[in-house]
Design a protein around this motif. Structure first.
Motif, PDB file in Angstrom:
ATOM      1  N   THR A 281       0.835  -1.208   0.000  1.00 15.58           N
ATOM      2  CA  THR A 281       0.000   0.000   0.000  1.00 15.58           C
ATOM      3  C   THR A 281       0.874   1.263   0.000  1.00 15.58           C
ATOM      4  N   GLN A 282       1.918   1.248   0.792  1.00 13.56           N
ATOM      5  CA  GLN A 282       2.797   2.410   0.856  1.00 13.56           C
ATOM      6  C   GLN A 282       3.590   2.583  -0.437  1.00 13.56           C
ATOM      7  N   HIS A 283       4.032   1.482  -1.018  1.00 14.90           N
ATOM      8  CA  HIS A 283       4.708   1.535  -2.314  1.00 14.90           C
ATOM      9  C   HIS A 283       3.796   2.151  -3.371  1.00 14.90           C
ATOM     10  N   ALA A 284       2.560   1.694  -3.408  1.00 19.63           N
ATOM     11  CA  ALA A 284       1.602   2.191  -4.399  1.00 19.63           C
ATOM     12  C   ALA A 284       1.353   3.688  -4.206  1.00 19.63           C
ATOM     13  N   PHE A 285       1.247   4.101  -2.954  1.00 24.16           N
ATOM     14  CA  PHE A 285       1.047   5.529  -2.670  1.00 24.16           C
ATOM     15  C   PHE A 285       2.254   6.340  -3.160  1.00 24.16           C
ATOM     16  N   ASN A 286       3.452   5.848  -2.888  1.00 26.63           N
ATOM     17  CA  ASN A 286       4.659   6.564  -3.313  1.00 26.63           C
ATOM     18  C   ASN A 286       4.733   6.708  -4.835  1.00 26.63           C
ATOM     19  N   GLU A 287       4.242   5.686  -5.548  1.00 21.79           N
ATOM     20  CA  GLU A 287       4.210   5.786  -7.011  1.00 21.79           C
ATOM     21  C   GLU A 287       3.347   6.951  -7.465  1.00 21.79           C
ATOM     22  N   LYS A 288       2.212   7.136  -6.817  1.00 21.16           N
ATOM     23  CA  LYS A 288       1.312   8.232  -7.182  1.00 21.16           C
ATOM     24  C   LYS A 288       1.888   9.587  -6.771  1.00 21.16           C
ATOM     25  N   ILE A 289       2.554   9.631  -5.638  1.00 23.39           N
ATOM     26  CA  ILE A 289       3.225  10.863  -5.221  1.00 23.39           C
ATOM     27  C   ILE A 289       4.301  11.238  -6.253  1.00 23.39           C
TER      28      ILE A 289
ATOM     29  N   HIS B 240      -4.557   3.747   1.537  1.00 24.70           N
ATOM     30  CA  HIS B 240      -5.491   2.618   1.560  1.00 24.70           C
ATOM     31  C   HIS B 240      -6.531   2.761   0.455  1.00 24.70           C
ATOM     32  N   ASN B 241      -7.089   3.949   0.318  1.00 27.20           N
ATOM     33  CA  ASN B 241      -8.131   4.164  -0.690  1.00 27.20           C
ATOM     34  C   ASN B 241      -7.580   4.012  -2.111  1.00 27.20           C
ATOM     35  N   LEU B 242      -6.359   4.487  -2.335  1.00 28.79           N
ATOM     36  CA  LEU B 242      -5.781   4.384  -3.671  1.00 28.79           C
ATOM     37  C   LEU B 242      -5.624   2.927  -4.090  1.00 28.79           C
TER      38      LEU B 242
ATOM     39  N   HIS C 290      -7.133   0.143  -2.757  1.00 30.12           N
ATOM     40  CA  HIS C 290      -8.334  -0.693  -2.713  1.00 30.12           C
ATOM     41  C   HIS C 290      -9.475  -0.159  -3.563  1.00 30.12           C
ATOM     42  N   HIS C 291      -9.304   1.043  -4.132  1.00 36.13           N
ATOM     43  CA  HIS C 291     -10.297   1.573  -5.059  1.00 36.13           C
ATOM     44  C   HIS C 291      -9.744   1.622  -6.475  1.00 36.13           C
ATOM     45  N   ASN C 292      -8.682   0.832  -6.692  1.00 37.03           N
ATOM     46  CA  ASN C 292      -8.110   0.657  -8.026  1.00 37.03           C
ATOM     47  C   ASN C 292      -7.554   1.939  -8.641  1.00 37.03           C
ATOM     48  N   HIS C 293      -7.085   2.876  -7.795  1.00 40.61           N
ATOM     49  CA  HIS C 293      -6.436   4.083  -8.322  1.00 40.61           C
ATOM     50  C   HIS C 293      -4.914   3.928  -8.354  1.00 40.61           C
ATOM     51  N   ALA C 294      -4.399   3.002  -7.569  1.00 40.49           N
ATOM     52  CA  ALA C 294      -2.952   2.875  -7.475  1.00 40.49           C
ATOM     53  C   ALA C 294      -2.403   2.078  -8.650  1.00 40.49           C
ATOM     54  N   GLY C 295      -1.114   2.274  -8.923  1.00 42.90           N
ATOM     55  CA  GLY C 295      -0.457   1.527  -9.975  1.00 42.90           C
ATOM     56  C   GLY C 295      -0.239   0.072  -9.584  1.00 42.90           C
ATOM     57  N   THR C 296       0.132  -0.744 -10.555  1.00 51.18           N
ATOM     58  CA  THR C 296       0.283  -2.176 -10.293  1.00 51.18           C
ATOM     59  C   THR C 296       1.701  -2.642 -10.511  1.00 51.18           C
ATOM     60  N   SER C 297       2.648  -1.725 -10.683  1.00 49.95           N
ATOM     61  CA  SER C 297       4.013  -2.146 -11.007  1.00 49.95           C
ATOM     62  C   SER C 297       4.666  -2.891  -9.854  1.00 49.95           C
TER      63      SER C 297
END
Length: 400
Positions: free
Chosen positions: A292-300, A387-389, A391-398
């Motif tokens: 979750t934190q990795h995915a958030f950092n990608e968006k940041i 968490h929202n990014l 689990h709501h399919n906004h985060a990247g999948t790399s």
């Protein structure tokens, strides 16, 4: 009666010898008087004379001509002829000078061109002097005068914090980029190299660049907040290069406005050199991040890329930012501010940059602040967003 020794010649003979000067390659211009005479006379009846060096203006005449192709003009001045004309028109009232009895004033277009060319190429004043057929000291003076006029006249118009309407549009666009809500700006800080100052030299020592380049470096900082289009909405310029990103932020007017409630309910996204606060959103920096934190950092990182790219274009446009400048330390903030204003004008008018000139910025590779977490509320808000990014399919999948 005194003898006419070498040190005791009649006054008339001494005056005559003073006029018989050797030819040094200069033109002798006679100042015109108001009555139309070709010379102005002093109290002793002699003509007042002005020595002016012959300098070729062929280079500037070519680019000042209506026949100069726009792509050639753009390559030299990093902007098209129409954009240049707009800047000249807006600055005319501030930079125009009157002709005097001794010489004609430098025209407004040439004044602005000297400044823009110097910023765009970073060429030495000696080379700029040859291009424009003006004296070195004249070119130096023109650069400072035009930069000061840009700061006074154009900066309030072209660098503005978003109002309520534009703030909503900015938040919507950043959300479409990253999925993160209520982001009003992307923040980054670069360091501009300088020659070692004569006073307070330790304050300007740049450890990061010294370690990277393996030679002693000194710098001043430029902190900027940009909108999704890479246009600066806030700048803080001129703090010494030894200061960390969070120290520069604390010194900025933006920080003071945030303390006054200007940024309540919105975020400015910064890199790991900034602390997490109620209005500053930064990536997770602790080791062993969760998915979750990795995915958030990608968006940041997607939001941070906007400001990093904007600063890269700033450096590419104005090559003076890439090399140690000849200017005095006290003049630098005005000059760097002018670069930011001209960047905004070019961005708003979709001025392109030569693709061959690639500049990378690496100033974010600096130390994490001593107190990286300054708000428990912001920490919980960041965890919720992460968490929202995911689990709501906004985060990247790399990283999955």
């Amino acid at each position: 009666m005194k003898e006419n020794t070498p040190n005791n010649k009649p006054m008339q003979q001494r005056k005559r010898k003073a006029v018989d000067l050797p030819d040094l390659g200069y033109d002798l211009n006679l100042a015109a008087s108001s009555s139309g005479d070709t010379a102005e006379r002093g109290g002793d009846g002699q003509q007042r004379r002005l020595w002016v060096k012959n300098r070729s203006k062929d280079w500037w005449d070519k680019y000042n001509s209506a026949d100069c192709p726009d792509d050639e003009f753009q390559k030299a001045f990093r902007m098209g002829k129409q954009t240049f004309e707009i800047i000249c028109n807006e600055l005319t009232a501030s930079v125009a000078k009157e002709n005097t009895m001794l010489r004609d004033a430098v025209p407004v277009r040439q004044r602005v061109a000297v400044c823009v060319y110097r910023l765009a190429t970073g060429e030495s004043l000696r080379l700029v002097s040859k291009r424009f057929g003006l004296g070195i000291s004249t070119c130096h003076k023109l650069v400072l005068e035009v930069c000061s006029a840009i700061k006074d006249v154009l900066m309030p118009k072209y660098i503005q914090w978003p109002n309520s309407d534009s703030k909503k549009a900015i938040c919507d666009e950043f959300r479409s980029i990253s999925g993160i809500p209520n982001v009003v700006g992307s923040m980054y800080t670069i360091h501009v190299p300088i020659i070692a100052p004569k006073v307070n030299v330790a304050a300007y020592f740049n450890k990061h660049d010294t370690d990277r380049k393996q030679k002693t470096c000194y710098s001043v900082t430029v902190q900027g907040v940009v909108n999704p289009n890479g246009v600066f909405t806030d700048v803080c310029i001129g703090w010494p290069g030894s200061m960390s990103d969070d120290q520069v932020l604390e010194k900025s007017a933006l920080y003071q406005r945030a303390d006054g409630g200007l940024l309540k309910g919105v975020w400015i996204v910064g890199g790991c050199g900034y602390p997490l606060m109620d209005w500053v959103l930064v990536p997770y920096t602790q080791p062993h991040l969760t998915w979750t934190q990795h995915a958030f950092n990608e968006k940041i990182d997607e939001i941070l890329k906007v400001s990093k790219d904007a600063f890269a274009r700033l450096k590419r446009r104005w090559s003076c930012l890439q090399k140690r400048t000849e200017m005095k330390l006290q003049d630098l903030p005005v000059v760097l501010g002018a670069c930011c204003v001209l960047h905004n004008i070019c961005e708003l008018r979709d001025e392109l940059i030569e693709p061959v000139s690639v500049v990378e910025v690496s100033d974010d590779e600096r130390m994490v602040p001593e107190t990286a977490l300054r708000s428990e509320v912001a920490m919980k808000a960041r965890d919720t967003m992460a968490h929202n990014l995911l689990h709501h399919n906004h985060a990247g999948t790399s990283i999955l």
